[in-house]
Enzyme design. Structure first.
Site, PDB file in Angstrom:
ATOM      1  N   CYS A 125       0.731  -1.396  -0.136  1.00 20.11           N
ATOM      2  CA  CYS A 125      -0.124  -0.029   0.024  1.00 20.11           C
ATOM      3  C   CYS A 125       1.109   1.054  -0.087  1.00 20.11           C
ATOM      4  O   CYS A 125       1.586   1.456   1.132  1.00 20.11           O
ATOM      5  CB  CYS A 125      -0.932   0.055   1.465  1.00 20.11           C
ATOM      6  SG  CYS A 125      -1.789   1.539   1.414  1.00 20.11           S
ATOM      7  N   CYS A 132      -0.402   4.128   2.205  1.00 16.48           N
ATOM      8  CA  CYS A 132      -0.259   4.066   3.396  1.00 16.48           C
ATOM      9  C   CYS A 132       1.321   4.057   3.895  1.00 16.48           C
ATOM     10  O   CYS A 132       1.687   4.868   5.132  1.00 16.48           O
ATOM     11  CB  CYS A 132      -0.593   2.538   4.257  1.00 16.48           C
ATOM     12  SG  CYS A 132      -2.048   1.708   3.317  1.00 16.48           S
ATOM     13  N   ASP A 133       2.056   3.698   3.310  1.00 15.81           N
ATOM     14  CA  ASP A 133       3.633   3.580   3.746  1.00 15.81           C
ATOM     15  C   ASP A 133       4.549   4.394   2.957  1.00 15.81           C
ATOM     16  O   ASP A 133       5.677   4.574   3.260  1.00 15.81           O
ATOM     17  CB  ASP A 133       4.043   1.962   3.644  1.00 15.81           C
ATOM     18  CG  ASP A 133       3.244   1.127   4.373  1.00 15.81           C
ATOM     19  OD1 ASP A 133       2.819   1.822   5.493  1.00 15.81           O
ATOM     20  OD2 ASP A 133       2.819   0.046   4.005  1.00 15.81           O
TER      21      ASP A 133
END
Ligand code: NAP
Length: 302
Positions: A130, A133-134
């Site tokens: 992701c 997200c990261d």
């Protein structure tokens, strides 16, 4: 007993919920993790009509508000099994059993793993599925994206705005991503393609430090310094919990009316064999599934 149980709270499930509530069906929607599904993790969506550019999170919040506004009951619980007792379907969840006259399965899919050494050990320590997200953890660093589909290329472009350099390792010399996404990636200076390369190993001490790739054809092995490895090599459907006809990869087979092999069980969105996995198609599937479920329930009552 519910008229309809919807399993999955992504675009397909929430759309089914909106149609079901407008049809005045007593409906419960179950979601395991986060309402919105995988698309809520998408940085930007540019192909959902009426919204030239909107974040996945915002679009899904709007879907959820719309569905809740119509009175859709959303329960956060995992569905573990579905059993069939004549015409009644019993949905077995982590919060108890829920009988229903009809079901819409809209459980979507999850990122596929590559299965290379280091992938499992370094998940959350440099290996990610992701970018939204990261990605921010890799500001100013070098990262690698693996894959050549829509997800890989879209996320490579997203990461190029944060990372110093983005390597895209793809097993062929051609991408399958939408042309508009390809153009964007080719025009981005800090994206470098490693054509016909596969990832062999992810290495490091505590966190990822570098990766080993192999050039197909020549067999040449090369070490690439990358502290983040983003793997986007397709998806696996979440369909183990229900016994209906599926294809060899586990995607649920449906008719054009979104009927599965079991009467009164409908399926919609990414968990089905639909040829195009998009919010737009999931929405269409979800609407048909709820409409057909309503007709099925009416016929049961006759
Ligand atoms: P995908 O379209 O199936 O692409 C997977 C990519 O990974 C392909 O390039 C494939 O290579 C590669 N791959 C698969 N197995 C591999 C392996 N073992 N080793 C190395 N590479 C491997 O998956 P996706 O990109 O996750 O997309 C899933 C669906 O969502 C698609 O239908 C896609 O269109 C849709 N989607 C759409 C958008 C959008 O904005 N329009 C965004 C995201 C996703 P090959 O090309 O050689 O097969």
């Amino acid at each position: 007993m519910d008229d309809l149980v919807i399993i999955g709270g992504g675009p397909a499930g929430l759309t089914a919920g909106i149609y079901a509530k407008r049809a005045r069906l007593k409906t419960t929607l179950f979601e395991r993790e986060m309402v919105g599904g995988q698309i809520a993790l998408s940085d930007v969506i540019e192909n959902y009509p009426g919204f030239p550019s909107i974040s996945g999170m915002e679009l899904m919040q709007r879907f959820e508000e719309h569905a809740r506004g119509l009175g859709l009951e959303i329960v956060l619980a995992e569905v573990r099994d579905v059993t069939f007792q004549e015409e009644i379907k019993v949905v077995k969840t982590s919060k108890g059993d829920y009988p229903a006259k009809a079901i819409v399965v809209a459980t979507g899919a999850r990122p596929r793993r590559l299965g290379v050494p280091g992938e499992k050990e370094f998940t959350g320590k440099g290996v990610s599925y992701c970018a939204t997200c990261d990605g921010p953890f890799f500001r100013g660093r070098d990262v690698m994206v693996v894959g050549g589909g829509d997800t890989a290329i879209k996320e490579a472009v997203f990461l190029s705005k944060l990372a110093r350099k983005v390597y895209v390792a793809h097993r062929r010399d051609k991408l399958r991503a939408e042309k508009i996404l390809q153009e964007r990636a080719f025009n981005t200076e800090n994206i470098e393609f490693l054509w016909s390369h596969v990832l062999k190993e992810i290495r490091g001490e505590k966190f990822v430090e570098d990766v080993m790739v192999e050039e197909l054809g020549t067999g040449t092995l090369k070490t690439v310094k990358a502290e983040g490895v983003f793997i986007f090599v397709g998806i696996n459907p979440t369909t183990d919990f229900i016994d209906v006809e599926k294809d060899e990869r586990g995607f649920i087979k449906t008719t054009a009316r979104m009927e599965t092999s079991h009467p009164g069980v409908f399926a919609a969105g990414d968990c089905t064999t639909t040829p195009l996995l998009q919010v737009a198609t999931a929405v269409g599937n979800g609407a048909i599934a709820a409409y057909e479920a309503e007709k099925y329930i009416e016929e049961l009552g006759a």
